[in-house]
Design a protein around this motif. Structure first.
Motif, PDB file in Angstrom:
ATOM      1  N   ASP A  19      26.969  38.820  41.770  1.00  0.00           N
ATOM      2  CA  ASP A  19      27.213  37.802  42.796  1.00  0.00           C
ATOM      3  C   ASP A  19      28.725  37.648  42.912  1.00  0.00           C
ATOM      4  OD1 ASP A  19      25.900  36.076  44.649  1.00  0.00           O
ATOM      5  OD2 ASP A  19      26.647  34.368  43.508  1.00  0.00           O
ATOM      6  N   CYS A  20      29.278  37.961  44.082  1.00  0.00           N
ATOM      7  CA  CYS A  20      30.707  38.228  44.220  1.00  0.00           C
ATOM      8  C   CYS A  20      31.431  37.139  44.995  1.00  0.00           C
ATOM      9  CB  CYS A  20      30.901  39.578  44.903  1.00  0.00           C
ATOM     10  SG  CYS A  20      30.108  40.941  44.012  1.00  0.00           S
ATOM     11  N   HIS A  21      32.517  36.637  44.406  1.00  0.00           N
ATOM     12  CA  HIS A  21      33.242  35.491  44.941  1.00  0.00           C
ATOM     13  C   HIS A  21      34.751  35.681  44.783  1.00  0.00           C
ATOM     14  CE1 HIS A  21      29.571  32.900  44.987  1.00  0.00           C
ATOM     15  NE2 HIS A  21      29.211  33.743  44.035  1.00  0.00           N
ATOM     16  N   SER A  22      35.490  34.758  45.406  1.00  0.00           N
ATOM     17  CA  SER A  22      36.912  34.611  45.108  1.00  0.00           C
ATOM     18  C   SER A  22      37.145  33.173  44.664  1.00  0.00           C
ATOM     19  CB  SER A  22      37.775  34.938  46.329  1.00  0.00           C
ATOM     20  OG  SER A  22      37.569  34.002  47.367  1.00  0.00           O
ATOM     21  N   MET A  23      38.274  32.931  44.011  1.00  0.00           N
ATOM     22  CA  MET A  23      38.591  31.574  43.547  1.00  0.00           C
ATOM     23  C   MET A  23      40.065  31.284  43.786  1.00  0.00           C
ATOM     24  SD  MET A  23      38.497  32.124  39.394  1.00  0.00           S
ATOM     25  CE  MET A  23      39.346  33.518  38.634  1.00  0.00           C
ATOM     26  N   LEU A  24      40.362  30.017  43.970  1.00  0.00           N
ATOM     27  CA  LEU A  24      41.741  29.579  44.161  1.00  0.00           C
ATOM     28  C   LEU A  24      42.519  29.746  42.851  1.00  0.00           C
ATOM     29  CD1 LEU A  24      41.030  26.350  46.223  1.00  0.00           C
ATOM     30  CD2 LEU A  24      41.894  28.532  47.090  1.00  0.00           C
ATOM     31  N   PRO A  25      43.835  29.964  42.934  1.00  0.00           N
ATOM     32  CA  PRO A  25      44.629  30.200  41.719  1.00  0.00           C
ATOM     33  C   PRO A  25      44.662  29.022  40.746  1.00  0.00           C
ATOM     34  CG  PRO A  25      45.797  31.008  43.645  1.00  0.00           C
ATOM     35  CD  PRO A  25      44.613  30.229  44.147  1.00  0.00           C
ATOM     36  N   TYR A  26      44.455  27.799  41.282  1.00  0.00           N
ATOM     37  CA  TYR A  26      44.455  26.598  40.434  1.00  0.00           C
ATOM     38  C   TYR A  26      43.211  25.779  40.726  1.00  0.00           C
ATOM     39  CZ  TYR A  26      49.330  27.586  39.303  1.00  0.00           C
ATOM     40  OH  TYR A  26      50.487  28.179  38.856  1.00  0.00           O
ATOM     41  N   TRP A  59      22.154  39.645  35.931  1.00  0.00           N
ATOM     42  CA  TRP A  59      23.122  39.208  36.944  1.00  0.00           C
ATOM     43  C   TRP A  59      24.444  38.846  36.263  1.00  0.00           C
ATOM     44  CZ3 TRP A  59      22.922  38.211  42.321  1.00  0.00           C
ATOM     45  CH2 TRP A  59      21.698  38.483  42.937  1.00  0.00           C
ATOM     46  N   ILE A  60      25.548  39.186  36.935  1.00  0.00           N
ATOM     47  CA  ILE A  60      26.877  38.739  36.539  1.00  0.00           C
ATOM     48  C   ILE A  60      27.583  38.204  37.776  1.00  0.00           C
ATOM     49  CG2 ILE A  60      29.140  39.412  35.639  1.00  0.00           C
ATOM     50  CD1 ILE A  60      27.782  41.582  34.001  1.00  0.00           C
ATOM     51  N   GLN A  61      28.123  37.009  37.671  1.00  0.00           N
ATOM     52  CA  GLN A  61      28.943  36.461  38.759  1.00  0.00           C
ATOM     53  C   GLN A  61      30.390  36.898  38.548  1.00  0.00           C
ATOM     54  OE1 GLN A  61      28.339  32.459  40.570  1.00  0.00           O
ATOM     55  NE2 GLN A  61      30.368  32.023  39.745  1.00  0.00           N
ATOM     56  N   ILE A  62      31.005  37.402  39.608  1.00  0.00           N
ATOM     57  CA  ILE A  62      32.392  37.859  39.562  1.00  0.00           C
ATOM     58  C   ILE A  62      33.236  36.967  40.455  1.00  0.00           C
ATOM     59  CG2 ILE A  62      33.989  39.752  40.013  1.00  0.00           C
ATOM     60  CD1 ILE A  62      31.666  41.693  39.654  1.00  0.00           C
ATOM     61  N   GLU A  63      34.299  36.392  39.897  1.00  0.00           N
ATOM     62  CA  GLU A  63      35.267  35.599  40.652  1.00  0.00           C
ATOM     63  C   GLU A  63      36.626  36.298  40.577  1.00  0.00           C
ATOM     64  OE1 GLU A  63      34.901  32.563  42.196  1.00  0.00           O
ATOM     65  OE2 GLU A  63      32.939  31.854  41.480  1.00  0.00           O
ATOM     66  N   VAL A  64      37.193  36.619  41.740  1.00  0.00           N
ATOM     67  CA  VAL A  64      38.497  37.272  41.817  1.00  0.00           C
ATOM     68  C   VAL A  64      39.529  36.248  42.288  1.00  0.00           C
ATOM     69  CG1 VAL A  64      39.845  39.055  42.991  1.00  0.00           C
ATOM     70  CG2 VAL A  64      37.507  39.534  42.263  1.00  0.00           C
ATOM     71  N   ASN A  65      40.635  36.146  41.582  1.00  0.00           N
ATOM     72  CA  ASN A  65      41.677  35.183  41.934  1.00  0.00           C
ATOM     73  C   ASN A  65      42.305  35.558  43.279  1.00  0.00           C
ATOM     74  OD1 ASN A  65      44.191  33.630  41.945  1.00  0.00           O
ATOM     75  ND2 ASN A  65      43.782  33.276  39.765  1.00  0.00           N
ATOM     76  N   ARG A  66      42.379  34.603  44.195  1.00  0.00           N
ATOM     77  CA  ARG A  66      42.906  34.872  45.529  1.00  0.00           C
ATOM     78  C   ARG A  66      44.406  35.161  45.531  1.00  0.00           C
ATOM     79  NH1 ARG A  66      39.824  30.389  49.230  1.00  0.00           N
ATOM     80  NH2 ARG A  66      41.672  30.688  50.542  1.00  0.00           N
ATOM     81  N   ALA A  67      45.068  34.865  44.427  1.00  0.00           N
ATOM     82  CA  ALA A  67      46.491  35.214  44.332  1.00  0.00           C
ATOM     83  C   ALA A  67      46.703  36.728  44.393  1.00  0.00           C
ATOM     84  CB  ALA A  67      47.084  34.665  43.036  1.00  0.00           C
ATOM     85  N   LEU A  68      45.647  37.495  44.148  1.00  0.00           N
ATOM     86  CA  LEU A  68      45.755  38.940  44.203  1.00  0.00           C
ATOM     87  C   LEU A  68      45.922  39.469  45.623  1.00  0.00           C
ATOM     88  CD1 LEU A  68      43.096  39.980  41.545  1.00  0.00           C
ATOM     89  CD2 LEU A  68      45.533  40.507  41.478  1.00  0.00           C
TER      90      LEU A  68
END
Length: 273
Positions: free
Chosen positions: A131-138, A218-227
């Motif tokens: 389950d694929c997401h992005s997250m805010l840096p803070y 299942w694994i949830q993946i959060e990628v930092n949007r600072a990237l």
């Protein structure tokens, strides 16, 4: 060769259905910013995986990664949003969807998404789902990690910081799997930031519910949007840096395939013992 992956991307949509158009206190660009910009591109691995599911609708209209109950106003960050993660009102006064409208939105967007996940798992040889997401840096004002810097990558399986199941609960994949995936991310992104397990996010409704329903890890993946987002502009005016997305997608794909190749080798050995 197709990898036996199901890729779920529930927060990448930005469309506002006509039923709720004109009700929002947020500007269109702000609504987009509170979603997961770029994830529909970032995690689009095309025909290299067995199955992919995403949605065009904005999570600010209906959040597919929340349980169907409770409805607003009991949960302001639930399936129907009342406030943003930093405390802003989502709807204009008196414009929060009523129960009949919520029902229509749920029937059109929410339940079909979850039904489709089950159908894809039943139809294709899926052995693991992400389950694929992005997250805010803070961390934002109304979140548990408010004001704290976030890792480069966060992986979640509803377990502890080592991926082990917490007392009285189940982890949505083996601890060894999620820790090995974390190691693969660290290897790929070495020196550029931390990779965390179950911190600050341990998983959402999608990974938990469908693990219970089908038993597929299942694994949830959060990628930092600072990237991929510039951090030197006002928060609600940031746009992704288009040229960074393909390179970042390739790195994530390299991590997922390297991780799974190792798992597949071990499973093959066990089958022959």
């Amino acid at each position: 060769m197709k990898y036996p992956f199901l890729i779920s991307i529930p927060h990448g949509g930005v469309e506002i259905p006509a039923e709720v158009a004109g009700r929002f206190a947020l500007l269109e660009q702000e609504i987009d910013w509170y979603c997961d910009p770029a994830t529909r591109t970032l995690f689009d691995f095309g025909g290299s995986v067995e199955a992919t599911i995403d949605t065009p609708v904005s999570r600010m209209v209906i959040d597919l990664n929340r349980p169907p109950l409770p409805l607003p106003p009991r949960d302001p960050d639930g399936v129907i949003k009342v406030r943003t993660v930093d405390g802003r009102q989502v709807y204009l006064p008196g414009q929060l969807p009523d129960l009949p409208l919520i029902h229509r939105l749920m029937m059109k967007w929410y339940f079909p998404y979850h039904q489709r996940i089950d159908e894809l798992i039943d139809r294709y040889p899926v052995e693991i789902a992400f389950d694929c997401h992005s997250m805010l840096p803070y961390g934002s004002a109304e979140q548990n990690d408010a004001g704290k810097p976030r890792p480069l990558i966060c992986l979640g399986n509803y377990g502890d910081e080592n991926g082990r199941a917490k007392p009285g609960s189940l982890a949505t994949c083996p601890a060894d799997w999620i820790t090995r995936l974390g190691d693969a991310f660290r290897e790929e992104f070495g020196g550029t930031g931390d990779v965390a397990i179950n911190t600050p996010f341990s998983g959402g409704f999608i990974s938990n519910a469908h693990y219970w329903r089908k038993g597929i890890p299942w694994i949830q993946i959060e990628v930092n949007r600072a990237l991929y987002e510039p951090q030197d502009t006002p928060v609600h005016q940031r746009e992704m840096t288009e040229e960074q997305i393909p390179a970042l997608r390739n790195k994530i794909w390299s991590v997922l395939t390297r991780f799974w190749d190792g798992i597949a080798v071990e499973m093959s050995r066990e089958d022959h013992q």
